[in-house]
Design an enzyme around this catalytic site. Structure first.
Site, PDB file in Angstrom:
ATOM      1  N   LYS A  75     -11.619  -0.152   0.703  1.00 18.87           N
ATOM      2  CA  LYS A  75     -11.001  -0.753  -0.496  1.00 18.87           C
ATOM      3  C   LYS A  75     -10.015  -1.828  -0.077  1.00 18.87           C
ATOM      4  O   LYS A  75      -9.510  -1.842   1.062  1.00 18.87           O
ATOM      5  CB  LYS A  75     -10.285   0.298  -1.347  1.00 18.87           C
ATOM      6  CG  LYS A  75      -9.193   1.139  -0.642  1.00 18.87           C
ATOM      7  CD  LYS A  75      -7.822   0.515  -0.565  1.00 18.87           C
ATOM      8  CE  LYS A  75      -6.792   1.429   0.098  1.00 18.87           C
ATOM      9  NZ  LYS A  75      -5.551   0.797   0.489  1.00 18.87           N
ATOM     10  N   ASP A 113      -5.618   8.128  -2.224  1.00 21.16           N
ATOM     11  CA  ASP A 113      -6.657   7.157  -2.578  1.00 21.16           C
ATOM     12  C   ASP A 113      -8.027   7.802  -2.840  1.00 21.16           C
ATOM     13  O   ASP A 113      -8.939   7.133  -3.312  1.00 21.16           O
ATOM     14  CB  ASP A 113      -6.838   6.130  -1.440  1.00 21.16           C
ATOM     15  CG  ASP A 113      -5.609   5.257  -1.252  1.00 21.16           C
ATOM     16  OD1 ASP A 113      -4.763   5.205  -2.165  1.00 21.16           O
ATOM     17  OD2 ASP A 113      -5.502   4.621  -0.189  1.00 21.16           O
TER      18      ASP A 113
HETATM   19  C1  LIG Z   1      -0.337   2.628  -0.055  1.00 24.28           C
HETATM   20  C2  LIG Z   1      -1.819   2.937  -0.164  1.00 24.28           C
HETATM   21  O1  LIG Z   1      -2.513   2.420   0.974  1.00 24.28           O
HETATM   22  C3  LIG Z   1      -2.406   2.252  -1.396  1.00 24.28           C
HETATM   23  O2  LIG Z   1      -3.788   2.281  -1.366  1.00 24.28           O
HETATM   24  C4  LIG Z   1      -2.067   4.416  -0.233  1.00 24.28           C
HETATM   25  O3  LIG Z   1      -1.528   4.965  -1.416  1.00 24.28           O
HETATM   26  C5  LIG Z   1      -1.604   5.189   0.961  1.00 24.28           C
HETATM   27  O4  LIG Z   1      -2.317   6.360   0.943  1.00 24.28           O
HETATM   28  P1  LIG Z   1      -2.491   7.259   2.249  1.00 24.28           P
HETATM   29  O5  LIG Z   1      -2.742   6.416   3.454  1.00 24.28           O
HETATM   30  O6  LIG Z   1      -3.477   8.321   1.863  1.00 24.28           O
HETATM   31  O7  LIG Z   1      -1.073   7.815   2.395  1.00 24.28           O
HETATM   32  P2  LIG Z   1      -0.631   9.304   2.625  1.00 24.28           P
HETATM   33  O8  LIG Z   1      -1.223   9.797   3.898  1.00 24.28           O
HETATM   34  O9  LIG Z   1      -0.835  10.082   1.369  1.00 24.28           O
HETATM   35  O10 LIG Z   1       0.928   9.092   2.809  1.00 24.28           O
HETATM   36  C6  LIG Z   1       1.544   8.833   4.038  1.00 24.28           C
HETATM   37  C7  LIG Z   1       3.036   8.724   3.785  1.00 24.28           C
HETATM   38  O11 LIG Z   1       3.328   7.498   3.091  1.00 24.28           O
HETATM   39  C8  LIG Z   1       4.332   7.693   2.111  1.00 24.28           C
HETATM   40  N1  LIG Z   1       3.802   7.386   0.775  1.00 24.28           N
HETATM   41  C9  LIG Z   1       2.458   7.291   0.564  1.00 24.28           C
HETATM   42  C10 LIG Z   1       1.970   6.970  -0.688  1.00 24.28           C
HETATM   43  C11 LIG Z   1       2.889   6.771  -1.731  1.00 24.28           C
HETATM   44  N2  LIG Z   1       2.482   6.474  -2.969  1.00 24.28           N
HETATM   45  N3  LIG Z   1       4.215   6.876  -1.495  1.00 24.28           N
HETATM   46  C12 LIG Z   1       4.679   7.178  -0.255  1.00 24.28           C
HETATM   47  O12 LIG Z   1       5.884   7.258  -0.065  1.00 24.28           O
HETATM   48  C13 LIG Z   1       4.796   9.136   2.273  1.00 24.28           C
HETATM   49  O13 LIG Z   1       5.864   9.116   3.168  1.00 24.28           O
HETATM   50  C14 LIG Z   1       3.611   9.816   2.913  1.00 24.28           C
HETATM   51  O14 LIG Z   1       4.007  10.931   3.677  1.00 24.28           O
HETATM   52  N1  LIG Z   2     -12.197  10.303   8.885  1.00 25.75           N
HETATM   53  C1  LIG Z   2     -11.097   9.616   9.216  1.00 25.75           C
HETATM   54  N2  LIG Z   2     -11.161   8.292   9.407  1.00 25.75           N
HETATM   55  C2  LIG Z   2     -10.051   7.590   9.720  1.00 25.75           C
HETATM   56  N3  LIG Z   2      -8.848   8.123   9.880  1.00 25.75           N
HETATM   57  C3  LIG Z   2      -8.713   9.438   9.700  1.00 25.75           C
HETATM   58  C4  LIG Z   2      -9.829  10.232   9.352  1.00 25.75           C
HETATM   59  N4  LIG Z   2      -9.392  11.478   9.218  1.00 25.75           N
HETATM   60  C5  LIG Z   2      -8.082  11.470   9.474  1.00 25.75           C
HETATM   61  N5  LIG Z   2      -7.652  10.252   9.780  1.00 25.75           N
HETATM   62  C6  LIG Z   2      -6.244   9.893  10.112  1.00 25.75           C
HETATM   63  O1  LIG Z   2      -5.694   9.104   9.037  1.00 25.75           O
HETATM   64  C7  LIG Z   2      -4.984   7.978   9.568  1.00 25.75           C
HETATM   65  C8  LIG Z   2      -5.033   6.795   8.605  1.00 25.75           C
HETATM   66  O2  LIG Z   2      -6.339   6.664   8.172  1.00 25.75           O
HETATM   67  P1  LIG Z   2      -6.918   5.413   7.416  1.00 25.75           P
HETATM   68  O3  LIG Z   2      -7.280   4.399   8.404  1.00 25.75           O
HETATM   69  O4  LIG Z   2      -7.957   5.888   6.523  1.00 25.75           O
HETATM   70  O5  LIG Z   2      -5.701   4.967   6.512  1.00 25.75           O
HETATM   71  P2  LIG Z   2      -5.057   3.585   6.312  1.00 25.75           P
HETATM   72  O6  LIG Z   2      -5.702   2.523   7.091  1.00 25.75           O
HETATM   73  O7  LIG Z   2      -3.594   3.816   6.515  1.00 25.75           O
HETATM   74  O8  LIG Z   2      -5.440   3.273   4.828  1.00 25.75           O
HETATM   75  P3  LIG Z   2      -4.623   3.503   3.508  1.00 25.75           P
HETATM   76  O9  LIG Z   2      -3.179   3.568   3.873  1.00 25.75           O
HETATM   77  O10 LIG Z   2      -4.967   2.358   2.669  1.00 25.75           O
HETATM   78  O11 LIG Z   2      -5.195   4.806   2.986  1.00 25.75           O
HETATM   79  C9  LIG Z   2      -5.685   7.687  10.880  1.00 25.75           C
HETATM   80  O12 LIG Z   2      -4.822   7.044  11.769  1.00 25.75           O
HETATM   81  C10 LIG Z   2      -6.092   9.063  11.371  1.00 25.75           C
HETATM   82  O13 LIG Z   2      -5.035   9.654  12.098  1.00 25.75           O
END
Ligand SMILES: C[C@](O)(CO)[C@H](O)COP(=O)(O)OP(=O)(O)OC[C@H]1O[C@@H](n2ccc(N)nc2=O)[C@H](O)[C@@H]1O
Ligand SMILES: Nc1ncnc2c1ncn2[C@@H]1O[C@H](COP(=O)(O)OP(=O)(O)OP(=O)(O)O)[C@@H](O)[C@H]1O
Length: 335
Positions: free
Chosen positions: A11, A137
């Site tokens: 996305k 997400d």
């Molecule tokens: C910012 C986005 O990339 C938009 O698409 C996503 O909402 C992030 O989603 P994500 O990677 O699944 O994030 P998560 O693994 O749920 O969150 C990681 C950390 O980011 C912070 N976090 C995340 C999402 C949110 N709405 N508020 C936050 O403050 C929190 O500290 C959380 O512990």
């Molecule tokens: N199947 C998977 N593919 C990728 N990362 C994974 C998976 N399962 C767990 N993870 C963990 O989640 C972390 C973040 O993953 P991902 O790349 O999907 O998030 P991102 O790039 O931060 O995207 P967003 O913040 O938009 O969700 C990775 O660094 C990894 O540690």
């Protein structure tokens, strides 16, 4: 039974506004999400012993119990009491730590596929409720269209977006989402917007009435993106990411000197720019890569090794597996 090569598309967040903070520290967002054709590919074999196993080309070493595909499979087992298992193979193409939602999309694809393979009969709302426990997400990917997403990801309204293409630039850095959200300098009080505030900008592009320009140095790109062209929207996480991660700053500045106004997706590190057609996106990417390889110093600015990869992709109107789950209510009790 085997399901081969199931797509898990990435996305983009076309804009992302932080409009508040909950008591648990999570931030309230308003974001326009869309699906793109850059995808992971997942193959699933049925296991009759109830176990969940996986192999993945993810370069980062993570424990089984942290892998979102394993967590997704276990979550649907728990919710339905299903005694079947699965072996899941993930071929990663979506960069991770990149703001492209790759892990969440993998989880959504596994939920859609196992619900079908195991005949667990959950409907879309039920899968979305399970998905939200895995990541903010995941419900968006299960909903399956471009959407205006609010809250932390649980309020999802479908919106129309134009058929355009994208260049996605991956700087050579992996960003942890939490590090960006906890930065004291993050803007957390953007004004809330309504769909009607930005739907006009989308239709403007969709009507073909676009601003396109051949830049003097030959890079064919949309000179004014729909967003900078209309003055609407931003990514509130971008200022923090540019300040903290030099590689992202370098890539953004390098593109800017070439007239390409790229925007951060999610919490980064990827930046994206729009192109009217797949052909113009491909051409622009080739020209940009040639410039990068020639090592030219442009406007006294060196890119160095900050750009890891460039992905040319199309916007998708629908998740390819959108119809793998029914929208009808009440087909099965979860619990
Ligand atoms: C910012 C986005 O990339 C938009 O698409 C996503 O909402 C992030 O989603 P994500 O990677 O699944 O994030 P998560 O693994 O749920 O969150 C990681 C950390 O980011 C912070 N976090 C995340 C999402 C949110 N709405 N508020 C936050 O403050 C929190 O500290 C959380 O512990
Ligand atoms: N199947 C998977 N593919 C990728 N990362 C994974 C998976 N399962 C767990 N993870 C963990 O989640 C972390 C973040 O993953 P991902 O790349 O999907 O998030 P991102 O790039 O931060 O995207 P967003 O913040 O938009 O969700 C990775 O660094 C990894 O540690």
């Amino acid at each position: 039974m085997t399901f081969y090569d199931l797509p898990a598309p990435a996305k983009l967040n076309l804009f992302l506004h932080v409009v508040g903070r909950r008591e648990d520290g999570y931030h309230l967002l308003q974001s326009l999400f869309r699906l793109i054709s850059l995808s992971d590919s997942i193959t699933i074999d049925l296991r009759r012993d109830g176990r969940i196993s996986r192999e993945s080309t993810l370069t980062e070493q993570i424990a089984d119990e942290s892998d979102l595909v394993v967590r997704a499979a276990r979550a649907i087992q728990r919710a339905t009491g299903c005694v079947l298992g699965a072996h899941i193979h993930v071929n990663k193409r979506i960069p991770s730590g990149a703001g492209l939602g790759g892990g969440s999309s993998d989880a959504a694809t596994v939920l859609l596929a196992l619900n079908r393979m195991w005949r667990t009969g959950l409907n879309r709302q039920q899968l979305m409720a399970i998905g939200l426990t895995l990541g903010a997400d995941v419900p968006f990917f299960l909903q399956g269209t471009a959407a205006f997403v609010q809250g932390i990801g649980e309020q999802i309204e479908s919106v129309n977006v134009p058929d355009i293409s994208y260049l996605v630039f991956k700087p050579d850095v992996h960003i942890e989402t939490a590090a960006v959200f906890t930065d004291p300098d993050l803007t957390r009080d953007s004004e809330t917007v309504k769909i009607t505030d930005f739907s006009g900008c989308i239709n403007f592009v969709g009507s073909g009435n676009t601003v396109q320009n051949r830049l003097s140095d030959g890079v064919i790109m949309r000179n004014k993106t729909i967003w900078s062209g209309s003055g609407f929207g931003k990514n509130d996480l971008e200022a923090v990411v540019l300040r903290r991660f030099a590689a992202v700053h370098r890539v953004k500045s390098w593109l800017s000197t070439l007239g390409v106004e790229a925007r951060l997706s999610g919490s980064g590190s990827c930046l994206f720019a729009e192109a009217d057609t797949p052909e113009s996106a491909q051409l622009a990417s080739e020209e940009l890569l040639a410039k990068m390889q020639s090592g030219n110093e442009i406007s006294n600015f060196k890119l160095g090794g900050s750009l890891k990869s460039v992905h040319v992709c199309d916007g998708l109107q629908f998740h390819p597996l959108k119809d793998w789950v029914s929208d009808s209510l009440g087909s099965r009790q979860v619990g």
